[in-house]
Design a protein around this motif. Structure first.
Motif, PDB file in Angstrom:
ATOM      1  N   SER A 250     -24.938  12.334 -52.131  1.00  0.00           N
ATOM      2  CA  SER A 250     -24.917  13.472 -51.219  1.00  0.00           C
ATOM      3  C   SER A 250     -24.679  13.024 -49.776  1.00  0.00           C
ATOM      4  O   SER A 250     -23.965  13.691 -49.017  1.00  0.00           O
ATOM      5  CB  SER A 250     -26.233  14.237 -51.342  1.00  0.00           C
TER       6      SER A 250
ATOM      7  N   LYS B 269     -21.220  12.893 -48.519  1.00  0.00           N
ATOM      8  CA  LYS B 269     -20.533  14.172 -48.332  1.00  0.00           C
ATOM      9  C   LYS B 269     -21.117  15.009 -47.198  1.00  0.00           C
ATOM     10  O   LYS B 269     -20.374  15.643 -46.460  1.00  0.00           O
ATOM     11  CB  LYS B 269     -20.541  14.946 -49.634  1.00  0.00           C
ATOM     12  N   ILE B 270     -22.452  15.042 -47.094  1.00  0.00           N
ATOM     13  CA  ILE B 270     -23.068  15.911 -46.089  1.00  0.00           C
ATOM     14  C   ILE B 270     -23.937  15.149 -45.096  1.00  0.00           C
ATOM     15  O   ILE B 270     -24.705  15.742 -44.355  1.00  0.00           O
ATOM     16  CB  ILE B 270     -23.864  17.062 -46.746  1.00  0.00           C
TER      17      ILE B 270
ATOM     18  N   SER C 289     -27.864  15.678 -43.749  1.00  0.00           N
ATOM     19  CA  SER C 289     -28.350  16.964 -44.278  1.00  0.00           C
ATOM     20  C   SER C 289     -28.943  16.802 -45.679  1.00  0.00           C
ATOM     21  O   SER C 289     -29.729  17.646 -46.116  1.00  0.00           O
ATOM     22  CB  SER C 289     -27.223  17.993 -44.296  1.00  0.00           C
ATOM     23  N   THR C 290     -28.607  15.722 -46.367  1.00  0.00           N
ATOM     24  CA  THR C 290     -29.167  15.479 -47.697  1.00  0.00           C
ATOM     25  C   THR C 290     -30.686  15.376 -47.678  1.00  0.00           C
ATOM     26  O   THR C 290     -31.347  15.642 -48.676  1.00  0.00           O
ATOM     27  CB  THR C 290     -28.559  14.213 -48.348  1.00  0.00           C
TER      28      THR C 290
END
Length: 182
Positions: free
Chosen positions: A112, A115-116, A119-120
Motif C-alpha cells: 500500500s 501506492k498511497i 496514508s497507508t
C-alpha cells in the motif's frame, strides 16, 4: 520472489466475502465485487457473499456462522478497518482469532505504501486463523482490495506457490482443536 511450481495442481479454496458497511448495498458494493471477481477469476469458489453493518455483534455472528460451515476455507472481509468510531471490524474479529497472522498487515502496508505513501498508516488490515479457517480483514476501498488480493492473497491461496503458501498448511490449522487433553 513469487514462483509457481508446475509439479503441483491448483487446488481451489472455498472463499466467503463479507462487506462491512452501514451504507453499501449489493448494487453499490464495489469492494465486495472486486474481491468476488478476483476470487473466481483465480479459479477459487465464492461460497458466500454478504453485507453486514458496522456492529461488533453482527460481524461476530456472521464470522462464527461462516467458520462453522464445511464449504468455507477462507473468509475475507472488506471495510471497517480504519480509525473512525464506526470502524469496528478489528475489534470484532481479533478476539475470535486462534492465531493472528501479523505478517499480513506488514506486507499489506508495504504494498500500500508504494501506492498511497504514508496514508497507508490509516489502515488496520489484519488476518488470523479462526476455527481452522483463514480470516483476512481488508480496508473498504476497491484499490485496497486489489492490492491485498493481487499482492498477497492470489499467491498465498495458490497451492503451487513456492516456497510456501497458506493452502498447503490448511489441513493442520485446527489440529490444536483436535488434540486430546490430559
Amino acid at each position: 520472489m513469487n514462483t509457481i511450481s508446475g509439479a503441483r495442481d491448483f487446488l481451489p479454496a472455498n472463499i466467503a466475502v463479507i462487506t462491512i458497511s452501514d451504507t453499501r448495498t449489493p448494487e453499490t458494493d464495489k469492494s465486495g465485487q472486486t474481491l468476488a471477481d478476483r476470487i473466481t477469476g483465480a479459479g477459487h469458489v465464492l461460497t458466500h457473499r454478504a453485507i453486514v453493518k458496522d456492529e461488533v455483534r453482527q460481524i461476530r455472528a456472521q464470522l462464527r456462522k461462516l467458520a462453522a460451515r464445511k464449504d468455507v476455507d477462507v473468509i475475507i472481509t472488506t471495510g471497517g478497518t480504519g480509525l473512525t468510531g464506526r470502524d469496528v471490524t478489528v475489534e470484532a474479529v481479533r478476539p475470535l482469532f486462534d492465531k493472528e497472522i501479523e505478517g499480513f498487515g506488514v506486507v499489506f502496508h508495504l504494498i500500500s505504501y508504494q501506492k498511497i505513501n504514508t496514508s497507508t498508516i490509516q489502515s488496520r488490515a489484519t488476518a488470523g486463523v479462526m476455527k481452522g479457517k483463514y480470516v483476512f480483514c481488508l480496508p473498504g476501498s476497491p484499490g485496497a482490495c486489489k492490492d491485498a488480493w493481487d499482492g498477497i492473497l492470489v499467491h498465498q491461496l495458490d497451492y503451487r506457490h513456492h516456497p510456501c503458501n497458506f493452502i498447503e498448511i490448511m489441513p493442520r490449522l485446527d489440529e490444536h482443536l483436535k488434540r486430546k487433553k490430559g
